[in-house]
Design an enzyme around this catalytic site. Structure first.
Site, PDB file in Angstrom:
ATOM      1  N   HIS A 135      -0.334   7.013   3.218  1.00 50.15           N
ATOM      2  CA  HIS A 135      -0.749   8.031   2.243  1.00 50.15           C
ATOM      3  C   HIS A 135      -2.265   7.959   2.030  1.00 50.15           C
ATOM      4  CE1 HIS A 135       3.193   9.405   1.091  1.00 50.15           C
ATOM      5  NE2 HIS A 135       3.585   8.223   0.670  1.00 50.15           N
TER       6      HIS A 135
ATOM      7  N   HIS B 167       3.202   1.711   4.736  1.00 53.03           N
ATOM      8  CA  HIS B 167       3.626   3.056   4.312  1.00 53.03           C
ATOM      9  C   HIS B 167       2.648   3.647   3.298  1.00 53.03           C
ATOM     10  CE1 HIS B 167       6.590   6.204   3.056  1.00 53.03           C
ATOM     11  NE2 HIS B 167       5.924   6.089   1.930  1.00 53.03           N
ATOM     12  N   GLU B 168       2.395   2.918   2.225  1.00 47.69           N
ATOM     13  CA  GLU B 168       1.507   3.451   1.181  1.00 47.69           C
ATOM     14  C   GLU B 168       0.091   3.647   1.706  1.00 47.69           C
ATOM     15  OE1 GLU B 168       2.572   4.742  -1.465  1.00 47.69           O
ATOM     16  OE2 GLU B 168       4.603   3.987  -1.222  1.00 47.69           O
TER      17      GLU B 168
END
Length: 690
Positions: free
Chosen positions: A482, A478-479
């Site tokens: 980004h 997920h990170e």
């Protein structure tokens, strides 16, 4: 003579302060080996003055306003301030200390006033208004519109008296937000639970016990065991602890951490902030803060945001109640003799999962060693999907010994970014996980991105491997989603670059990247047993996939509860309608059917950092909005061959590389062929029969 002396002094500060010089490291990566606490205040003082002069030069320009002498002039001003504050706030979030905390508290109102001085400046605003948008195209037009909206959202159209009121309110909100963050760190540290008897911690692994013992020793409690808190309500270790009294003690310590009438109590601060935000909205002619805040978001109005939450809430709560019945049945079958409580949920739901899917977390964890997940999972997926590669850079200075650095190369082999990772939890680090930039991408400034991902995984001790759960694996993907958004930024101007997008869009690219964690080719490349190096057996993979929608009722309900809390705090229209924090929370959750005893909100109001100090005020719904975008696109990808290079490159073109330089509702529709629909969310989350 005084002027000359001041000039000499100023020049000396500029020459000797690393924050006031363009870094000579690759892509202007911060020289952490040179940056000291004492550099920040003089850097801020100098940079603020320089920025003031730059803005004054724009407003006093006698020439007719043009895109270059007004918009670009403002966009490229404050370089020293941007550099110093970027380094500063990254450090206060991930590696703070009392000196930095004191500077943060001192400068919060100063930075707020500085921002107001720019965006409440009528002369400057009038220069922007004088520009003819019809003569501008593409990113130039978008940047001008961005600034016009920024002026208007700040209150540039207010009367002189109201501008003074706005400046005062903004200064108070900034100071209270910083104080909230400081108190929350104290609360989190004080909320750690100490145990004398190792039997109280039955169920924890040898590694987890060693870490708890080391943490206690570090805190001056040799021979005891200290269980620290993460920023969420539920704590990961609760799923393993067999002693019910221990679970209850840890849960209650988490839940009450910031409501103990001590130095970590945040209630008075957040109640003041909520009232100030309402006052701010009223000054702007809006009914409530949420109405003011959502004007530049995809949702645009709080009604649209709440409508999405309200549609998902009933099926989510219904699913959570079914899950609760299953857990209660297990407790009864084991002759537990008690009613399911929040501190029991993770422990027994893990047993239900084992029984239902024959999936045991302790069987899975040995296949997820942190560095292997990163390099053979996250990086491997990035290469498969986008063709990018990574090379560790041990020569670059870092801000903490645990931090690692990589250089990133694009699919044509050209170097494109520097990337840092900070994996392990510390008492001086904010909770949670996040991505941020030290340097933003900009073609105009000839800048390439310098990015950091920060996590809060437990640090292994005594040479043990760093084994993480599959939830933690998902967090890493997920990170990094980004990070991809930042890496592929392709804008002229930093204000529109990369992740500088609306809150309800920014989580969408990161959530898409989560799906890579379960891609068969990717999973088999990184899920290697830390001892035997054997690939995770297909049997376990099948179990993980079958269990994907397990506990989703709980997960979605706790998230919706937090989102609803946020929107309710910021939808109040009269100050008299505010109530003490705990009363307000209960009534808001009750109103929307989200006050479910067994399913507490992911963030209890007193430690809801996202909305009181993290920029998500009236914006926490963004996770659900973005997830809905994600499920729409994921369905499209599955229908078109999955996470292929072709689909990923299309995603890069339409979503990851555009920043905020285009209409994002339009970009989404161009990618997928239709507007966002709710059904993919309900179906993928297992909340629909369709």
């Amino acid at each position: 003579m005084q002027t000359q002396a001041l000039y000499a002094q100023t020049k000396s500060v500029k020459m000797t302060n690393p924050l006031l010089q363009k870094s000579t490291l690759q892509y202007q990566a911060p020289p952490f080996n040179l940056i000291k606490n004492e550099h920040f205040k003089p850097a801020f003082e100098y940079a603020l003055k320089v920025h003031d002069e730059e803005v004054k030069k724009i407003t006093s320009n006698k020439a007719k306003p043009t895109f270059m002498n007004t918009v670009v002039a403002l966009e490229t001003s404050g370089v020293d301030l941007t550099r110093a504050s970027s380094d500063f706030y990254n450090l206060t979030g991930s590696n703070t200390n009392p000196t930095l905390q004191a500077i943060e508290a001192e400068y919060a109102p100063i930075f707020s006033a500085h921002n107001d001085k720019i965006y409440l400046n009528s002369q400057l605003y009038n220069r922007f208004k004088a520009l003819d948008l019809k003569n501008l195209k593409g990113e130039d037009k978008k940047l001008t519109q961005f600034y016009l909206q920024k002026f208007e959202l700040a209150g540039a159209n207010l009367s002189a008296d109201d501008k003074v009121k706005m400046e005062k309110i903004n200064g108070e909100i900034a100071s209270l937000g910083t104080l909230f963050g400081t108190k929350l760190l104290i609360a989190r540290k004080n909320g750690a639970v100490l145990f004398d008897n190792v039997k109280d911690l039955d169920g924890l692994s040898a590694n987890e016990l060693a870490a708890a013992k080391a943490k206690a020793t570090e805190a001056g409690h040799d021979g005891q065991y200290l269980i620290g808190l993460l920023n969420t309500t539920q704590q990961p270790l609760l799923q393993s602890l067999t002693n019910r009294a221990t679970r209850e003690k840890i849960f209650k310590s988490s839940w009450t951490r910031s409501e103990k009438n001590d130095e970590g109590d945040t209630r008075d601060i957040l109640e003041k902030m909520a009232k100030l935000r309402l006052q701010k909205a009223k000054l702007m002619g809006k009914k409530n803060f949420a109405e003011w805040k959502l004007q530049d978001q995809m949702a645009q109005t709080p009604e649209r945001a709440m409508n999405l939450l309200a549609k998902i809430a009933p099926p989510a709560v219904a699913k959570a109640k079914v899950e609760a019945k299953e857990i209660q049945a297990l407790i009864d079958a084991q002759k537990g003799g008690f009613k399911l409580e929040p501190w029991d949920w993770n422990f027994y739901s893990e047993q239900v999962r084992k029984a239902k899917y024959d999936l045991d977390e302790s069987q899975v964890k040995p296949y997820f060693e942190l560095t292997t997940v990163l390099e053979k999972g996250v990086f491997f997926a990035a290469k498969k999907m986008y063709g990018i590669t990574f090379k560790e850079r041990k020569d670059l200075p870092v801000y903490h010994p645990d931090v690692v650095a990589y250089e990133v190369f694009d699919n044509d082999g050209k170097s494109m970014a520097i990337y840092y990772l900070d994996f392990y939890t510390r008492d001086n680090k904010n909770g949670g996980a996040w991505m941020s930039n030290f340097v933003d991408q900009s073609h105009y400034l000839k800048q390439k991105p310098v990015i950091v991902n920060v996590y809060n995984f437990a640090k292994p001790v005594n040479g043990n491997p760093s084994l993480i759960s599959f939830d933690d694996v998902t967090t890493m993907f997920h990170e990094f989603g980004h990070t991809l958004h930042g890496l592929f930024a392709n804008q002229n101007y930093t204000s529109l670059s990369g992740t500088a997008v609306p809150r309800d869009f920014v989580e969408f690219p990161s959530q898409i990247n989560e799906h890579a964690a379960l891609d068969p080719e990717v999973l088999k490349n990184y899920a290697l047993h830390y001892k035997t190096k054997e690939v995770i057996p297909q049997e376990l993979i099948d179990k993980i996939k079958k269990a994907e929608t397990f506990n989703k009722g709980y997960d979605v309900t706790e998230l919706l509860a937090a989102s609803t809390l946020d929107m309710n705090w910021h939808s109040v229209e009269k100050e008299g309608d505010f109530k003490p924090a705990l009363v307000f929370e209960n009534e808001a959750l009750q109103k929307y059917g989200l006050l479910v005893n067994e399913v507490p909100t992911r963030y209890h109001t007193p430690y809801f950092a996202h909305i009181w100090s993290g920029g998500y005020s009236a914006g926490y719904y963004a996770y659900t909005w973005s997830k809905t975008l994600d499920y729409n696109v994921y369905d499209w990808m599955k229908a078109n061959g999955g996470l292929t290079r072709k689909n990923s490159e299309r995603f890069r073109k339409y979503i990851l590389s555009v920043g905020n330089s285009v209409d994002l509702n339009k970009a989404f529709k161009e990618f997928i062929g239709h507007d966002m629909e709710i059904e993919p969310y309900l179906r993928n989350a297992g909340l629909s029969d369709k």
